[in-house]
Design a protein around this motif. Sequence first.
Motif, PDB file in Angstrom:
ATOM      1  N   TYR A 125       0.826  -1.211   0.000  1.00  0.00           N
ATOM      2  CA  TYR A 125       0.000   0.000   0.000  1.00  0.00           C
ATOM      3  C   TYR A 125       0.854   1.252   0.000  1.00  0.00           C
ATOM      4  CZ  TYR A 125      -4.363  -2.563   0.798  1.00  0.00           C
ATOM      5  OH  TYR A 125      -5.455  -3.389   0.667  1.00  0.00           O
ATOM      6  N   VAL A 126       1.906   1.257   0.810  1.00  0.00           N
ATOM      7  CA  VAL A 126       2.796   2.422   0.845  1.00  0.00           C
ATOM      8  C   VAL A 126       3.419   2.642  -0.532  1.00  0.00           C
ATOM      9  CG1 VAL A 126       4.976   3.318   1.768  1.00  0.00           C
ATOM     10  CG2 VAL A 126       3.279   2.292   3.315  1.00  0.00           C
ATOM     11  N   TYR A 127       3.866   1.550  -1.144  1.00  0.00           N
ATOM     12  CA  TYR A 127       4.477   1.645  -2.475  1.00  0.00           C
ATOM     13  C   TYR A 127       3.472   2.190  -3.500  1.00  0.00           C
ATOM     14  CZ  TYR A 127       6.694   0.194  -6.840  1.00  0.00           C
ATOM     15  OH  TYR A 127       7.232   0.181  -8.091  1.00  0.00           O
ATOM     16  N   ASN A 128       2.255   1.630  -3.493  1.00  0.00           N
ATOM     17  CA  ASN A 128       1.239   2.048  -4.467  1.00  0.00           C
ATOM     18  C   ASN A 128       0.815   3.492  -4.252  1.00  0.00           C
ATOM     19  OD1 ASN A 128       1.279  -0.522  -5.546  1.00  0.00           O
ATOM     20  ND2 ASN A 128      -0.605  -1.181  -4.557  1.00  0.00           N
ATOM     21  N   ILE A 129       0.509   3.844  -2.993  1.00  0.00           N
ATOM     22  CA  ILE A 129      -0.017   5.179  -2.706  1.00  0.00           C
ATOM     23  C   ILE A 129       1.031   6.245  -2.967  1.00  0.00           C
ATOM     24  CG2 ILE A 129      -0.923   6.669  -0.867  1.00  0.00           C
ATOM     25  CD1 ILE A 129      -2.184   4.167   0.378  1.00  0.00           C
ATOM     26  N   TYR A 130       2.282   5.940  -2.670  1.00  0.00           N
ATOM     27  CA  TYR A 130       3.318   6.957  -2.825  1.00  0.00           C
ATOM     28  C   TYR A 130       3.556   7.319  -4.281  1.00  0.00           C
ATOM     29  CZ  TYR A 130       7.307   9.781  -1.470  1.00  0.00           C
ATOM     30  OH  TYR A 130       8.156  10.847  -1.256  1.00  0.00           O
ATOM     31  N   GLN A 131       3.178   6.428  -5.200  1.00  0.00           N
ATOM     32  CA  GLN A 131       3.328   6.749  -6.619  1.00  0.00           C
ATOM     33  C   GLN A 131       2.402   7.889  -7.037  1.00  0.00           C
ATOM     34  OE1 GLN A 131       5.971   5.039  -7.788  1.00  0.00           O
ATOM     35  NE2 GLN A 131       5.824   4.116  -5.755  1.00  0.00           N
ATOM     36  N   GLU A 196      -0.090  -4.777 -10.752  1.00  0.00           N
ATOM     37  CA  GLU A 196      -0.417  -6.165 -10.434  1.00  0.00           C
ATOM     38  C   GLU A 196      -1.326  -6.230  -9.213  1.00  0.00           C
ATOM     39  OE1 GLU A 196       2.224  -9.707  -8.679  1.00  0.00           O
ATOM     40  OE2 GLU A 196       2.812  -9.109 -10.719  1.00  0.00           O
ATOM     41  N   GLN A 197      -2.426  -6.976  -9.326  1.00  0.00           N
ATOM     42  CA  GLN A 197      -3.393  -7.092  -8.245  1.00  0.00           C
ATOM     43  C   GLN A 197      -3.941  -8.513  -8.185  1.00  0.00           C
ATOM     44  OE1 GLN A 197      -3.877  -4.817  -6.036  1.00  0.00           O
ATOM     45  NE2 GLN A 197      -3.111  -2.953  -7.039  1.00  0.00           N
ATOM     46  N   ILE A 198      -4.550  -8.860  -7.045  1.00  0.00           N
ATOM     47  CA  ILE A 198      -5.225 -10.144  -6.869  1.00  0.00           C
ATOM     48  C   ILE A 198      -6.729  -9.903  -6.831  1.00  0.00           C
ATOM     49  CG2 ILE A 198      -5.554 -12.154  -5.385  1.00  0.00           C
ATOM     50  CD1 ILE A 198      -2.825 -12.063  -6.642  1.00  0.00           C
ATOM     51  N   LEU A 199      -7.481 -10.624  -7.667  1.00  0.00           N
ATOM     52  CA  LEU A 199      -8.941 -10.509  -7.721  1.00  0.00           C
ATOM     53  C   LEU A 199      -9.559 -11.858  -7.393  1.00  0.00           C
ATOM     54  CD1 LEU A 199      -9.363  -8.518 -11.078  1.00  0.00           C
ATOM     55  CD2 LEU A 199      -9.104  -7.597  -8.762  1.00  0.00           C
ATOM     56  N   ILE A 200     -10.680 -11.832  -6.671  1.00  0.00           N
ATOM     57  CA  ILE A 200     -11.432 -13.049  -6.375  1.00  0.00           C
ATOM     58  C   ILE A 200     -12.646 -13.102  -7.286  1.00  0.00           C
ATOM     59  CG2 ILE A 200     -12.637 -14.382  -4.600  1.00  0.00           C
ATOM     60  CD1 ILE A 200      -9.636 -13.960  -4.107  1.00  0.00           C
ATOM     61  N   ILE A 201     -12.815 -14.204  -8.006  1.00  0.00           N
ATOM     62  CA  ILE A 201     -13.911 -14.326  -8.968  1.00  0.00           C
ATOM     63  C   ILE A 201     -15.254 -14.440  -8.248  1.00  0.00           C
ATOM     64  CG2 ILE A 201     -14.915 -15.751 -10.792  1.00  0.00           C
ATOM     65  CD1 ILE A 201     -12.115 -16.603 -11.573  1.00  0.00           C
ATOM     66  N   LYS A 202     -16.197 -13.632  -8.702  1.00  0.00           N
ATOM     67  CA  LYS A 202     -17.565 -13.706  -8.183  1.00  0.00           C
ATOM     68  C   LYS A 202     -18.513 -14.234  -9.257  1.00  0.00           C
ATOM     69  CE  LYS A 202     -21.046 -10.981  -5.737  1.00  0.00           C
ATOM     70  NZ  LYS A 202     -21.440  -9.620  -5.281  1.00  0.00           N
ATOM     71  N   THR A 203     -18.500 -13.629 -10.429  1.00  0.00           N
ATOM     72  CA  THR A 203     -19.261 -14.135 -11.573  1.00  0.00           C
ATOM     73  C   THR A 203     -18.414 -13.968 -12.827  1.00  0.00           C
ATOM     74  OG1 THR A 203     -20.328 -11.998 -12.045  1.00  0.00           O
ATOM     75  CG2 THR A 203     -21.471 -13.469 -10.532  1.00  0.00           C
ATOM     76  N   ILE A 204     -18.699 -14.805 -13.852  1.00  0.00           N
ATOM     77  CA  ILE A 204     -17.964 -14.700 -15.106  1.00  0.00           C
ATOM     78  C   ILE A 204     -18.931 -14.387 -16.238  1.00  0.00           C
ATOM     79  CG2 ILE A 204     -16.288 -16.378 -14.267  1.00  0.00           C
ATOM     80  CD1 ILE A 204     -17.433 -18.368 -16.277  1.00  0.00           C
ATOM     81  N   HIS A 205     -18.344 -13.976 -17.369  1.00  0.00           N
ATOM     82  CA  HIS A 205     -19.131 -13.653 -18.550  1.00  0.00           C
ATOM     83  C   HIS A 205     -18.407 -14.250 -19.743  1.00  0.00           C
ATOM     84  CE1 HIS A 205     -21.596 -11.537 -21.411  1.00  0.00           C
ATOM     85  NE2 HIS A 205     -22.249 -10.913 -20.462  1.00  0.00           N
ATOM     86  N   PHE A 206     -19.105 -15.115 -20.500  1.00  0.00           N
ATOM     87  CA  PHE A 206     -18.447 -15.800 -21.598  1.00  0.00           C
ATOM     88  C   PHE A 206     -18.319 -14.938 -22.853  1.00  0.00           C
ATOM     89  CE2 PHE A 206     -19.664 -19.641 -19.193  1.00  0.00           C
ATOM     90  CZ  PHE A 206     -18.417 -20.242 -19.149  1.00  0.00           C
TER      91      PHE A 206
END
Length: 290
Positions: A125-131, A196-206
Amino acid sequence: MKIEKDMNNEQLTIRFGGDGNIKIETLTEFLDNYKILLYQINQEFGYSPDDLIIEVSPPENGSFKIKLSPKYKDLLVTSLTTLVVSTLSGLIIYHATKEEENSSIEEVKTLLEKHQIKDPKVNQYVYNIYQNTGTQQKINQTFVVVNNDSNISGLKIERDNEEIINVNQNEISELLQKTKIIETDEIPETDIVSDEQILIIKTIHFEGKGKWAFIFRGYPIKAIIKDTKFLERLSEEPFMKGDSLKVILSRKRTFDDELQTYIIDQNSYAIENVLLHKSKPKNNQKKLDM
């Protein structure tokens, strides 16, 4: 300044050194800059400015102790409050002690660990916010405010009675001389952030242009997937609700003059590349919403 966990425990204390009074402008400008820093951190965690209520306590024990308490209107998240405190502490430490203008995440981690901030989430967070150049400006401006008041001999910040930073007036002047900050009028009105981020899948769309639903930093978002190679894998690779994706996530930001920070366009999330798909344990799988 004290930011509290459960309203009582987790705190930051800011002390202005010196024997005399300080200018009223010093106190109000200092507080205003910290208020905006808290809003910027709050936004990074996925909350809007309206979610955060900031309170300030009066001076005590003959010195200025400013208590800022993040209270979330609809919920009080103890762990989030702790994260706010740690992130603000980390930003101040990094700005005041960094040797290079542009440090890697590993260099940020090493520096913060020397000051007993070891949470990997805080490092990121410090790295991201400081940018965010607006964030750099606000941190730097707090030192400018202190430096401009001849009644102040130094600045000391503590967390739960443990010292975070202690600088005298000469050290503050040296810090300002070596710090390069982009002027406000040089900050682009809008830009695109991609990281780069981590996302948790909730729903998908084909459908290729359809948006997937994810949980990102604890709150829901919808994002279009631009990675065509990943989309080709949909017919042969199983995806379940709760799976995680490591991705390059982009989003559009617009600079808010009043808050002096960028606000994310919630409709602009896009996954540029999918780096890794991690399935959750099979004994915990549920049917995926389509």
